[in-house]
Enzyme design. Structure first.
Site, mmCIF file in Angstrom:
data_model
loop_
_atom_site.group_PDB
_atom_site.id
_atom_site.type_symbol
_atom_site.label_atom_id
_atom_site.label_comp_id
_atom_site.label_asym_id
_atom_site.label_seq_id
_atom_site.Cartn_x
_atom_site.Cartn_y
_atom_site.Cartn_z
ATOM 1 N N ASP A 159 0.727 -1.085 -0.017
ATOM 2 C CA ASP A 159 -0.102 0.013 0.068
ATOM 3 C C ASP A 159 0.948 1.166 0.008
ATOM 4 O O ASP A 159 1.705 1.209 0.926
ATOM 5 C CB ASP A 159 -0.831 0.023 1.251
ATOM 6 N N ASP A 170 -4.404 3.588 2.842
ATOM 7 C CA ASP A 170 -5.659 3.252 2.923
ATOM 8 C C ASP A 170 -5.957 1.669 3.266
ATOM 9 O O ASP A 170 -6.789 1.304 3.418
ATOM 10 C CB ASP A 170 -6.396 3.683 1.697
ATOM 11 N N ASP A 201 -8.286 -16.807 -17.098
ATOM 12 C CA ASP A 201 -8.989 -17.382 -15.906
ATOM 13 C C ASP A 201 -10.030 -18.476 -16.348
ATOM 14 O O ASP A 201 -10.744 -18.208 -17.361
ATOM 15 C CB ASP A 201 -9.712 -16.372 -15.457
ATOM 16 N N ASP A 210 -5.118 -18.743 -5.073
ATOM 17 C CA ASP A 210 -5.997 -19.558 -4.552
ATOM 18 C C ASP A 210 -5.664 -20.710 -3.883
ATOM 19 O O ASP A 210 -6.481 -21.694 -3.726
ATOM 20 C CB ASP A 210 -6.756 -20.411 -6.051
ATOM 21 N N ASN A 216 -0.802 4.480 -0.022
ATOM 22 C CA ASN A 216 -1.438 5.875 0.238
ATOM 23 C C ASN A 216 -1.803 5.792 1.579
ATOM 24 O O ASN A 216 -2.971 6.393 1.938
ATOM 25 C CB ASN A 216 -2.173 6.149 -0.981
ATOM 26 N N ASP A 222 -1.597 -1.163 -3.771
ATOM 27 C CA ASP A 222 -2.089 -0.193 -4.947
ATOM 28 C C ASP A 222 -0.804 -0.315 -6.145
ATOM 29 O O ASP A 222 0.194 -0.664 -5.814
ATOM 30 C CB ASP A 222 -2.440 1.045 -4.522
HETATM 31 C C1 NOJ Z 1 -10.015 -18.701 -10.893
HETATM 32 C C2 NOJ Z 1 -9.216 -17.522 -10.172
HETATM 33 O O1 NOJ Z 1 -7.916 -17.887 -10.227
HETATM 34 C C3 NOJ Z 1 -10.009 -17.390 -8.946
HETATM 35 O O2 NOJ Z 1 -9.494 -16.847 -7.863
HETATM 36 C C4 NOJ Z 1 -11.419 -16.925 -9.123
HETATM 37 O O3 NOJ Z 1 -12.238 -17.019 -7.817
HETATM 38 C C5 NOJ Z 1 -12.102 -18.017 -10.001
HETATM 39 N N1 NOJ Z 1 -11.193 -18.443 -11.290
HETATM 40 C C6 NOJ Z 1 -13.368 -17.453 -10.780
HETATM 41 O O4 NOJ Z 1 -12.872 -16.267 -11.551
#
Ligand code: NOJ
Length: 558
Positions: free
Chosen positions: A23, A27, A204, A331, A25, A31
Site C-alpha cells: 500500500d 488506505d 482465468d 487460490d 497511500n 495499490d
Molecule cells: C480462478 C481464479 O484464480 C479464482 O481466484 C477465481 O475465484 C475463479 N477463477 C473465478 O474467476
C-alpha cells in the site's frame, strides 16, 4: 527428442495479488504506487515478468475476478495513468507484464449485465446464459448444475422470469461465448490492453467458456455438478483460435491458460507446438501431492505421488508443448504448510524452491512465497473474507460436520492463507501499510519478512534469486530432458536434465535428518560442478556421495 528454443520458454514470472502486495497511500489496500515502489525488488529476484491478478474495476465479491469494467483500473489501486507508468517502468527493467483475462464471467455490476437483467428483449440479454425454470410452476432451477463455490449455479431474475447461470459466485454471471457479439467484445478487451503495452494474459478458467448445447443435467456431485458439460466444451478450441488471431497481430504475446481437469493429451490439443492456441497452460496436478483434486480434500503429503505427477507431465510435454511450474498462487494455501515442514521453514522452503524451479517449464513465484510466508489460523469463519472459504465452511456444516472440523479445513485450505499482506519488514503492519490493513497481517511478521530475508545470505529469498539466476545461465536447466530416479523413495527426489551434451543432477533430501545422499550410478559427483546447495555450509563430498543436511537440495552440472 528435439526441442525448439523460444523466448517464452526461458521466462519466469512473479505473481502479484495487488490488494495485499504493498500500500502506498495508507488506505490499507495494496495499490499501483506500492507496486511501483517494489519493481526493483521484483527485478532483483531474477524473474522476467509479472502476472497481475485483476486490477480492473470490480465490486470485489471475488476480489477482482468479478469485473465491472474491463477497460479501467479499480480506483482502490490507482488509475489507468498509474498503470501505464507501471508498464513503462517494468519494461525499462526488462520485465514483461501479463494481466488476468477473466472472460468466463463478468460481475453482476458490469453494464452488460445490468442491462441484460432488465428484460428478455434487452440487446444485452443474450450476452449471458439464461433459461426458464423447470417444474409445473417453473420454480426449479433449469438444471442440476452446482457452482464451483458450493451452492446452486442458477439465480432467478423476476424481471425476465428466467434464471442466469453462474458457475462461480452469484455475483459472477457466465458470459454466453456462443454469441459472436460477446467474442467481439473480448477481442476488443485483448486489443485494448495489448495496445496499452502489456505483453500477454493469464486466462482465468479458460476451459470453462464453451458449454454443451442444451445445458443437460450433469453427474450429481456435492460440488461442481455439471462440470463435464462445460469443461473443455465443444467450441473451446474454435474460440481460442479466434482470440489467437488477435494475439497474432502483435509480436511476442505471452499466454497462459488456467485450466481445470485437463490431462496431458487434452492439454497438447491447445498448447501443442503444431496447433498452439495458447503458449502454455497451468497444470494443477502438481498441487495434488497432499490432496485429491483440490486442497479442500486434503490427505497427508505423499512424495512418491508428487514425483510421479511431475514425471508424467515432464515426459508428456517435452518437445511437444511447454510446461508451467508453480507451487502457490492466490487460490492456494502456502506450500511450506503443505509439502514442507513449518519446523524447518527455511530449509524446506529452499528445498521446495529447488525441487520445482529446476524442472522443465516456466516457473511462477507467488508473492510472499519467496520469503517463505505461512498459512494463518483465525478463530472463526467470520474472520475469513473470501467467498470461497465462506461457502465451503457452510457446505461442511450442511453435511453435518462440526464447527471444529470445518474450521480445521479452513485453516489448511482457505485461499485467504495466501492473501494476507506481504510482510516487508518488522515494523507495524509488516511495513505493508501505514493505515489499517484490509485483512489480518500474519502475526509471524516479525520473524518472517523481506528485510530479514535480505540480511541472511542463506535465506529462502536469496535461494530463489540463485535458482532463477542459474536457470538463466544454463540452457540445460531450461531445455533439458527430465529423468527421474528412485521413483518410490519417500526420502529422495532426484532427477537429471540433459541438453546438447550437458547434464544437470538435482538431489533433494525430503527428510529432516542428516542422511547419506543417494546418487545415481551414472554420475560421478567429483567430476561435476556444484552449481548450488541450499546450505552455504554444506558438507564436502566423500567419494561419490555426501552427508546431506536436513532438507538439503543440490544442483550439479556435468
Ligand atoms: C480462478 C481464479 O484464480 C479464482 O481466484 C477465481 O475465484 C475463479 N477463477 C473465478 O474467476
Amino acid at each position: 527428442m528435439e526441442i525448439k528454443r523460444a523466448w517464452y520458454k526461458e521466462m519466469s514470472f512473479y505473481q502479484i495479488w495487488p490488494r495485499s502486495f504493498k500500500d502506498s497511500n495508507g488506505d490499507g489496500i495494496g495499490d499501483l504506487g506500492g507496486i511501483l515502489e517494489k519493481l526493483d525488488y521484483i527485478k532483483s529476484l531474477n524473474v522476467d515478468g509479472i502476472w497481475f491478478s485483476p486490477l480492473y474495476v470490480s465490486p470485489n465479491n471475488d476480489y477482482g475476478y468479478d469485473i465491472a469494467d474491463y477497460k479501467n483500473i479499480n480506483s482502490e489501486y490507482g488509475t489507468l495513468e498509474d498503470m501505464k507508468k507501471v508498464i513503462n517502468e517494468a519494461h525499462k527493467r526488462g520485465l514483461k507484464i501479463i494481466m488476468d483475462l477473466v472472460i468466463n464471467h463478468t460481475s453482476n455490476e458490469h453494464y452488460w449485465f445490468k442491462e441484460a437483467r432488465k428484460s428478455v428483449d434487452n440487446p444485452y440479454h443474450n450476452y449471458y446464459i439464461w433459461r426458464k425454470g423447470r417444474g409445473k410452476d417453473g420454480k426449479k432451477a433449469p438444471n442440476n448444475w452446482k457452482s464451483n463455490f458450493p451452492g446452486s449455479a442458477w439465480e432467478y431474475v423476476p424481471e425476465c422470469d428466467e434464471y442466469y447461470l453462474h458457475i462461480f459466485d452469484v455475483g459472477q454471471p457466465d458470459l454466453n461465448m456462443d454469441n459472436p457479439a460477446v467474442r467481439e467484445e473480448i477481442k476488443g478487451i485483448i486489443r485494448f490492453w495489448l495496445d496499452l503495452g502489456i505483453d500477454g494474459f493469464r486466462e482465468d478458467v479458460i476451459n470453462y467458456i464453451s458449454k454443451v448445447e442444451g445445458l443437460p443435467n450433469g453427474f450429481p456431485l456435492p460440488v461442481m455438478t455439471g462440470m463435464e458439460k462445460y469443461i473443455n466444451g465443444p467450441h473451446l478450441f474454435e474460440y481460442l483460435q479466434e482470440f489467437n488471431e488477435v494475439y497474432n497481430e502483435y509480436p511476442e504475446v505471452m499466454t497462459v491458460g488456467e485450466v481445470l481437469l485437463v490431462n496431458e493429451k487434452k492439454m497438447l490439443e491447445f498448447i501443442g507446438e503444431d496447433n498452439q492456441v495458447l503458449k502454455t497452460m497451468f497444470n494443477f496436478e502438481q498441487l495434488e501431492g497432499d490432496c485429491i483434486k483440490a486442497s479442500w480434500a486434503h490427505t497427508h503429503f505423499m512424495l512418491p505421488k508428487l514425483k510421479k505427477i511431475y514425471e508424467k507431465w515432464q515426459r508428456a510435454l517435452y518437445g511437444k508443448g511447454w510446461n508451467t511450474l508453480f507451487l502457490e498462487n492466490h487460490d492456494q494455501p502456502r506450500i511450506i504448510n503443505r509439502y514442507g515442514d513449518v519446523n524447518y521453514r527455511t530449509e524446506s522452503g529452499k528445498l521446495l524452491a529447488t525441487m520445482y524451479i529446476m524442472q522443465s517449464g516456466n516457473p511462477y513465484i507467488y508473492q510472499g512465497q519467496e520469503i517463505g510466508m505461512l498459512n494463518l489460523e483465525l478463530p472463526n469463519i467470520e474472520s475469513y473474507p473470501d467467498v470461497n472459504s465462506q461457502t465451503f465452511y457452510k457446505a461442511f456444516r450442511k453435511f453435518g460436520f462440526s464447527d471444529k472440523f470445518a474450521m480445521k479445513r479452513v485453516h489448511y485450505s482457505a485461499r485467504d492463507n495466501a492473501r494476507t499482506p506481504v510482510q516487508w519488514d518488522s515494523t507495524k503492519n509488516a511495513g505493508f501499510t501505514t493505515g489499517e490493513p484490509w485483512f489480518t497481517v500474519n502475526p509471524n511478521y516479525q520473524e518472517i519478512n523481506v528485510e530479514k530475508e535480505e540480511q541472511n545470505p542463506d535465506s529462502i529469498l536469496n535461494c530463489y534469486r540463485k535458482l532463477l539466476k542459474i536457470r538463466k545461465e544454463n540452457d540445460v536447466l531450461i531445455y533439458g530432458d527430465f529423468t527421474l530416479y528412485y521413483r518410490n523413495s519417500k526420502k529422495w527426489f532426484v532427477y537429471s536434465r540433459e541438453f546438447e551434451g550437458k547434464k544437470a543432477l538435482i538431489i533433494c533430501n525430503f527428510t529432516n535428518k542428516e542422511i547419506k545422499a543417494k546418487v545415481p550410478k551414472e554420475f560421478d559427483l567429483s567430476k561435476g560442478t556444484l552449481l548450488m546447495s541450499t546450505y552455504i555450509d554444506h558438507n564436502e563430498l566423500s567419494g561419490n556421495t555426501y552427508i546431506a543436511k536436513p532438507y538439503e537440495a543440490r544442483v550439479y552440472l556435468f
